[in-house]
Motif scaffolding. Structure first.
Motif, short mmCIF file in Angstrom:
data_model
loop_
_atom_site.label_atom_id
_atom_site.label_comp_id
_atom_site.label_asym_id
_atom_site.label_seq_id
_atom_site.Cartn_x
_atom_site.Cartn_y
_atom_site.Cartn_z
N ALA A 108 0.82 -1.22 0.00
CA ALA A 108 0.00 0.00 0.00
C ALA A 108 0.85 1.26 0.00
CB ALA A 108 -0.93 0.01 1.20
N VAL A 109 2.01 1.23 0.61
CA VAL A 109 2.81 2.45 0.73
C VAL A 109 3.95 2.52 -0.27
CG1 VAL A 109 2.25 2.69 3.16
CG2 VAL A 109 4.35 1.53 2.51
N VAL A 110 4.02 1.59 -1.21
CA VAL A 110 5.13 1.58 -2.15
C VAL A 110 5.16 2.84 -3.01
CG1 VAL A 110 4.03 0.33 -4.06
CG2 VAL A 110 6.45 0.01 -3.61
N ALA A 111 4.02 3.43 -3.25
CA ALA A 111 3.96 4.63 -4.08
C ALA A 111 4.12 5.92 -3.27
CB ALA A 111 2.64 4.68 -4.85
N LEU A 112 4.20 5.82 -1.96
CA LEU A 112 4.30 7.00 -1.10
C LEU A 112 5.74 7.29 -0.73
CD1 LEU A 112 1.31 6.23 1.28
CD2 LEU A 112 1.31 7.76 -0.68
N ASP A 113 5.99 8.49 -0.28
CA ASP A 113 7.31 8.88 0.19
C ASP A 113 7.51 8.30 1.58
OD1 ASP A 113 9.76 10.03 0.69
OD2 ASP A 113 8.95 12.06 0.96
N ALA A 114 8.44 7.37 1.73
CA ALA A 114 8.67 6.70 3.01
C ALA A 114 9.19 7.64 4.08
CB ALA A 114 9.64 5.54 2.82
N ARG A 115 9.67 8.81 3.70
CA ARG A 115 10.19 9.76 4.68
C ARG A 115 9.11 10.68 5.24
NH1 ARG A 115 14.43 12.31 0.89
NH2 ARG A 115 12.57 12.08 -0.37
N ALA A 116 7.89 10.56 4.77
CA ALA A 116 6.80 11.43 5.23
C ALA A 116 6.58 11.23 6.72
CB ALA A 116 5.52 11.13 4.46
N VAL A 117 6.45 12.32 7.44
CA VAL A 117 6.32 12.28 8.90
C VAL A 117 5.03 11.59 9.32
CG1 VAL A 117 6.13 13.74 10.95
CG2 VAL A 117 7.68 14.39 9.11
N TRP A 118 3.97 11.78 8.58
CA TRP A 118 2.66 11.25 8.95
C TRP A 118 2.50 9.77 8.64
CZ3 TRP A 118 0.12 9.09 4.90
CH2 TRP A 118 0.53 9.46 3.62
N LEU A 119 3.38 9.20 7.82
CA LEU A 119 3.18 7.85 7.31
C LEU A 119 3.23 6.77 8.39
CD1 LEU A 119 2.66 6.12 4.84
CD2 LEU A 119 5.12 6.04 4.45
N ARG A 120 4.22 6.82 9.27
CA ARG A 120 4.35 5.78 10.28
C ARG A 120 3.17 5.74 11.26
NH1 ARG A 120 8.70 5.94 7.93
NH2 ARG A 120 10.45 4.57 8.04
N PRO A 121 2.78 6.86 11.85
CA PRO A 121 1.61 6.79 12.75
C PRO A 121 0.32 6.37 12.05
CG PRO A 121 2.82 8.83 13.11
CD PRO A 121 3.41 8.18 11.91
#
Length: 179
Positions: free
Chosen positions: A89-102
């Motif tokens: 699901a997150v392969v297309a997103l920026d892994a460094r985004a602050v909001w992604l982990r929470p």
């Protein structure tokens, strides 16, 4: 995966399983308690992709199965599906985004607990769907947001070695003398 990475992942799984079966059982609301073991495949998938997330999810779920009175293999199935799903699901997103982990921790943790309960009921454990799901969502969401960064740090230690550490400047960059 090298033997060193597998050993480190196993140590992290054992540590979180110990915390899960001791500390997390005393924390709760309405009979629900946080399941921090689900944070392992989520963080592994965010750090290294869906295959690593599925690998870590399988082994952490299998270890979780050792301490749960549920059908053996249910945790491994849920962990494997969770790790691969989050990674895909997150392969297309920026892994460094602050909001992604929470956000991934909240959605993944709640989805894993729901899937675990529904599959448990399908496999004959009817008591798994006779819980207060609202309190479960609240407990899992709060615990996921609070604990995702420490678990991410542990998983980063386990998965990233000196050979595959991402840096801004390559260690083999030539010295041009400009700076």
């Amino acid at each position: 995966m090298s033997a060193r990475i597998v050993l480190r992942v196993a140590l992290v799984i054992l540590l979180l399983l110990l915390v899960q079966s001791t500390v997390m059982l005393s924390i709760g609301l309405g009979g629900s308690h946080p399941d921090i073991v689900w944070l392992l495949p989520i963080t592994a998938a965010l750090l290294a992709g869906p295959e690593t997330g599925a690998f870590v999810g399988f082994w952490s779920g299998l270890a979780f199965d050792l301490v749960l009175p549920t059908p053996f293999g249910l945790g491994a199935l849920v962990g494997c599906l969770l790790g691969f799903s989050v990674g895909a699901a997150v392969v297309a997103l920026d892994a460094r985004a602050v909001w992604l982990r929470p956000v991934a921790a909240i959605i993944g943790g709640v989805a894993a607990d729901m899937l675990f309960s529904v599959l448990g009921a399908i496999f004959g454990q009817q008591q798994m769907v006779q819980i207060d799901f609202f309190s479960l969502f609240v407990v899992v969401a709060v615990a996921s947001v609070v604990l995702v960064l420490p678990v991410d740090r542990l998983m980063r230690w386990a998965l990233i070695t000196e050979g595959n550490r991402r840096t801004l400047v390559s260690a083999h960059a030539n010295d041009s003398g400009i700076w």
